[in-house]
Design a protein around this motif. Sequence first.
Motif, PDB file in Angstrom:
ATOM      1  N   LYS A  53     -15.545  -7.998  -3.368  1.00 59.95           N
ATOM      2  CA  LYS A  53     -14.857  -9.236  -2.823  1.00 59.95           C
ATOM      3  C   LYS A  53     -13.515  -9.200  -3.955  1.00 59.95           C
ATOM      4  CE  LYS A  53     -15.098 -14.231  -2.350  1.00 59.95           C
ATOM      5  NZ  LYS A  53     -13.909 -14.570  -3.771  1.00 59.95           N
ATOM      6  N   ARG A  54     -13.972  -8.899  -5.081  1.00 65.27           N
ATOM      7  CA  ARG A  54     -12.837  -9.013  -6.180  1.00 65.27           C
ATOM      8  C   ARG A  54     -11.738  -7.906  -5.641  1.00 65.27           C
ATOM      9  NH1 ARG A  54      -8.547 -11.529  -7.579  1.00 65.27           N
ATOM     10  NH2 ARG A  54      -7.761 -10.951  -9.703  1.00 65.27           N
ATOM     11  N   ALA A  55     -12.366  -6.587  -5.487  1.00 65.08           N
ATOM     12  CA  ALA A  55     -11.479  -5.430  -5.173  1.00 65.08           C
ATOM     13  C   ALA A  55     -10.580  -5.740  -4.033  1.00 65.08           C
ATOM     14  CB  ALA A  55     -12.490  -4.116  -5.081  1.00 65.08           C
ATOM     15  N   ALA A  56     -11.266  -6.261  -3.234  1.00 62.82           N
ATOM     16  CA  ALA A  56     -10.482  -6.729  -1.569  1.00 62.82           C
ATOM     17  C   ALA A  56      -9.194  -7.563  -2.048  1.00 62.82           C
ATOM     18  CB  ALA A  56     -11.169  -7.205  -0.679  1.00 62.82           C
ATOM     19  N   GLU A  57      -9.573  -8.675  -2.894  1.00 57.47           N
ATOM     20  CA  GLU A  57      -8.485  -9.489  -3.275  1.00 57.47           C
ATOM     21  C   GLU A  57      -7.404  -8.766  -4.148  1.00 57.47           C
ATOM     22  OE1 GLU A  57     -11.414 -13.473  -3.655  1.00 57.47           O
ATOM     23  OE2 GLU A  57     -10.799 -12.357  -5.640  1.00 57.47           O
ATOM     24  N   LEU A  58      -7.731  -7.961  -5.169  1.00 51.96           N
ATOM     25  CA  LEU A  58      -6.587  -7.240  -5.502  1.00 51.96           C
ATOM     26  C   LEU A  58      -5.875  -6.175  -4.871  1.00 51.96           C
ATOM     27  CD1 LEU A  58      -8.932  -6.120  -9.018  1.00 51.96           C
ATOM     28  CD2 LEU A  58      -7.096  -7.799  -8.847  1.00 51.96           C
ATOM     29  N   LYS A  59      -6.524  -5.721  -3.903  1.00 49.42           N
ATOM     30  CA  LYS A  59      -5.804  -4.783  -2.979  1.00 49.42           C
ATOM     31  C   LYS A  59      -4.768  -5.771  -2.008  1.00 49.42           C
ATOM     32  CE  LYS A  59      -6.243  -1.573   0.879  1.00 49.42           C
ATOM     33  NZ  LYS A  59      -7.409  -1.093   1.809  1.00 49.42           N
ATOM     34  N   ASP A  60      -5.222  -6.892  -1.645  1.00 52.59           N
ATOM     35  CA  ASP A  60      -4.308  -7.744  -0.855  1.00 52.59           C
ATOM     36  C   ASP A  60      -3.042  -8.129  -1.864  1.00 52.59           C
ATOM     37  OD1 ASP A  60      -5.514  -7.536   1.287  1.00 52.59           O
ATOM     38  OD2 ASP A  60      -6.393  -9.494   1.450  1.00 52.59           O
ATOM     39  N   ARG A  62      -1.827  -6.597  -4.322  1.00 54.85           N
ATOM     40  CA  ARG A  62      -0.787  -5.507  -4.266  1.00 54.85           C
ATOM     41  C   ARG A  62      -0.104  -5.199  -3.190  1.00 54.85           C
ATOM     42  NH1 ARG A  62      -5.266  -3.126  -7.363  1.00 54.85           N
ATOM     43  NH2 ARG A  62      -6.108  -2.148  -5.449  1.00 54.85           N
ATOM     44  N   LEU A  63      -0.716  -5.368  -1.936  1.00 54.00           N
ATOM     45  CA  LEU A  63      -0.326  -5.167  -0.861  1.00 54.00           C
ATOM     46  C   LEU A  63       0.724  -6.099  -0.318  1.00 54.00           C
ATOM     47  CD1 LEU A  63      -0.240  -3.582   2.124  1.00 54.00           C
ATOM     48  CD2 LEU A  63      -2.225  -4.885   2.777  1.00 54.00           C
ATOM     49  N   TYR A  64       0.618  -7.416  -0.636  1.00 57.37           N
ATOM     50  CA  TYR A  64       1.788  -8.581  -0.235  1.00 57.37           C
ATOM     51  C   TYR A  64       2.509  -8.717  -1.382  1.00 57.37           C
ATOM     52  CZ  TYR A  64      -1.541  -9.349   3.900  1.00 57.37           C
ATOM     53  OH  TYR A  64      -1.978  -9.195   4.977  1.00 57.37           O
ATOM     54  N   ASN A  65       2.363  -8.605  -2.584  1.00 62.58           N
ATOM     55  CA  ASN A  65       3.417  -8.687  -3.753  1.00 62.58           C
ATOM     56  C   ASN A  65       4.499  -7.530  -3.851  1.00 62.58           C
ATOM     57  OD1 ASN A  65       1.821 -11.272  -3.913  1.00 62.58           O
ATOM     58  ND2 ASN A  65       0.658 -10.754  -5.496  1.00 62.58           N
ATOM     59  N   GLN A  66       3.955  -6.510  -3.336  1.00 63.69           N
ATOM     60  CA  GLN A  66       4.903  -5.220  -3.580  1.00 63.69           C
ATOM     61  C   GLN A  66       5.508  -4.944  -2.340  1.00 63.69           C
ATOM     62  OE1 GLN A  66       2.676  -1.932  -5.148  1.00 63.69           O
ATOM     63  NE2 GLN A  66       1.697  -3.120  -6.585  1.00 63.69           N
ATOM     64  N   GLY A  67       6.661  -4.262  -2.567  1.00 64.96           N
ATOM     65  CA  GLY A  67       7.523  -4.166  -1.310  1.00 64.96           C
ATOM     66  C   GLY A  67       8.504  -4.892  -0.770  1.00 64.96           C
ATOM     67  N   HIS A  68       8.973  -5.773  -1.628  1.00 65.58           N
ATOM     68  CA  HIS A  68       9.871  -6.871  -0.855  1.00 65.58           C
ATOM     69  C   HIS A  68      11.336  -6.527  -0.971  1.00 65.58           C
ATOM     70  CE1 HIS A  68       6.815 -10.541  -1.124  1.00 65.58           C
ATOM     71  NE2 HIS A  68       6.157  -9.485  -1.015  1.00 65.58           N
ATOM     72  N   PHE A 207       0.538   3.881   5.771  1.00 62.88           N
ATOM     73  CA  PHE A 207       1.470   2.753   6.242  1.00 62.88           C
ATOM     74  C   PHE A 207       1.500   1.639   5.033  1.00 62.88           C
ATOM     75  CE2 PHE A 207       0.890   3.569  11.003  1.00 62.88           C
ATOM     76  CZ  PHE A 207       1.895   4.297  11.083  1.00 62.88           C
ATOM     77  N   GLU A 208       0.295   1.489   4.346  1.00 61.89           N
ATOM     78  CA  GLU A 208       0.393   0.672   3.270  1.00 61.89           C
ATOM     79  C   GLU A 208       0.951   1.219   2.094  1.00 61.89           C
ATOM     80  OE1 GLU A 208      -3.673  -0.298   2.276  1.00 61.89           O
ATOM     81  OE2 GLU A 208      -3.992  -1.523   4.062  1.00 61.89           O
ATOM     82  N   VAL A 209       0.991   2.533   1.701  1.00 61.33           N
ATOM     83  CA  VAL A 209       1.722   3.066   0.609  1.00 61.33           C
ATOM     84  C   VAL A 209       3.101   2.803   0.842  1.00 61.33           C
ATOM     85  CG1 VAL A 209       2.200   5.262  -0.520  1.00 61.33           C
ATOM     86  CG2 VAL A 209       0.147   4.889  -0.079  1.00 61.33           C
ATOM     87  N   ALA A 210       3.661   3.091   2.078  1.00 63.51           N
ATOM     88  CA  ALA A 210       5.049   2.880   2.737  1.00 63.51           C
ATOM     89  C   ALA A 210       5.488   1.566   2.339  1.00 63.51           C
ATOM     90  CB  ALA A 210       5.245   3.606   3.831  1.00 63.51           C
ATOM     91  N   ALA A 211       4.810   0.530   2.941  1.00 65.71           N
ATOM     92  CA  ALA A 211       5.269  -0.918   2.850  1.00 65.71           C
ATOM     93  C   ALA A 211       5.284  -1.374   1.433  1.00 65.71           C
ATOM     94  CB  ALA A 211       3.864  -1.654   3.820  1.00 65.71           C
ATOM     95  N   LYS A 212       4.256  -0.932   0.619  1.00 65.83           N
ATOM     96  CA  LYS A 212       4.292  -1.353  -0.695  1.00 65.83           C
ATOM     97  C   LYS A 212       5.522  -0.789  -1.454  1.00 65.83           C
ATOM     98  CE  LYS A 212       0.192  -0.272  -1.809  1.00 65.83           C
ATOM     99  NZ  LYS A 212      -1.227  -0.005  -2.405  1.00 65.83           N
ATOM    100  N   LYS A 213       6.279   0.250  -0.916  1.00 67.74           N
ATOM    101  CA  LYS A 213       7.563   0.671  -1.427  1.00 67.74           C
ATOM    102  C   LYS A 213       8.670   0.020  -0.788  1.00 67.74           C
ATOM    103  CE  LYS A 213       5.395   4.826  -3.583  1.00 67.74           C
ATOM    104  NZ  LYS A 213       5.472   6.280  -3.594  1.00 67.74           N
ATOM    105  N   GLY A 214       8.550  -0.718   0.052  1.00 66.41           N
ATOM    106  CA  GLY A 214       9.695  -1.343   0.743  1.00 66.41           C
ATOM    107  C   GLY A 214      10.096  -0.837   2.152  1.00 66.41           C
ATOM    108  N   VAL A 236       1.239 -12.473  10.186  1.00 61.41           N
ATOM    109  CA  VAL A 236       2.477 -13.444   9.618  1.00 61.41           C
ATOM    110  C   VAL A 236       2.706 -13.021   8.526  1.00 61.41           C
ATOM    111  CG1 VAL A 236       2.992 -15.588   9.092  1.00 61.41           C
ATOM    112  CG2 VAL A 236       1.850 -15.294  11.249  1.00 61.41           C
ATOM    113  N   ARG A 237       1.959 -12.884   7.285  1.00 63.08           N
ATOM    114  CA  ARG A 237       2.566 -12.509   5.825  1.00 63.08           C
ATOM    115  C   ARG A 237       3.177 -11.218   5.826  1.00 63.08           C
ATOM    116  NH1 ARG A 237      -2.412 -13.008   1.590  1.00 63.08           N
ATOM    117  NH2 ARG A 237      -0.829 -12.899   0.230  1.00 63.08           N
TER     118      ARG A 237
END
Length: 302
Positions: A53-60, A62-68, A207-214, A236-237
């Motif tokens: 559960k926590r590993a999934a939270e940490l992954k999210d 990183r996924l949503y907080n990076q690549g802005h 796609f996730e790697v690329a998204a996290k890099k913008g 939506v996020r």
Amino acid sequence: MSDIQAAEACANCGGESSDAVKLRYCTACRLVKYCSVGCQKSHRKQHKKACKKRAAELKDERLYNQGHERPEGDFCPICTLPIPIPMNEHSAFMVCCIKRVCFGCSLAAQKRGMFDCPFCRTPMPRDGTELAMVQKRVDAKDAAALKFLGDQYYYGYNGLLKNVQRAIELWREAAELGSIEAHVKLGSQYFDGEGVAQDMEKAFNHFEVAAKKGHLGARHNLGLHEGKNGNYKRAVRHWLISAKMGCEKSLESMKGMFVGGIATKQQYASALKGYQAAMEEMKSHDRDVAEEELASMRSTAG
């Protein structure tokens, strides 16, 4: 025992840290520590659910907080402005210096009598010399050059025979060296099952790697994937991020989610405001002039 105290003792045996015993975090969740591999294995069954559960939270996170922010390669090296999307319709890739220069800067240089590369001043390649220029950068393990050469093999450009397998090899090497665009190419290959066995997990990992890099397209694709699976709030996020960075398709998707009652009025307003700001940031007088001249040329040709 408090959480802090628990974190300072082995989650399995309760042993505390000392000069002789060094506690190490569970690398997946970082919620607990262990004094040995043996203790970690013994505690695995008890810890598995919370860890997952926590590993999934940490992954999210990183996924949503990076690549802005868009990556460096999305900016013209001359005017330093982000290049409009799709970039290949608003810029040219210079094989001499492996830079993408916007049409505004290219035209401005030509009007000043400079017909060489507007960035590095290298004479523009003649027929048959483009690949030789790129190969020098490929030999130097330049990620962008490797990705470009992969594109040439994929489409059969510049006299090369179409070779999807060779393209994938080059894209893999480019991705390992940090090419964001190569990750997107590989994601598409695994998604379509072209040249590789179809593998959705690998596709969306790329796609996730690329998204996290913008990368805007990769972020939009993640939103499409979540929406298709019924995970509308996650979609939506993703689209909120890419729309605010200038992705028109994501803005359209956000509008659909708003009309459908999934995205809030505040979320859609934020996406629209961010999109408008991103579009404004891409504008320049030279680009407007170039767009007018290109439009005139297309009209004449048509």
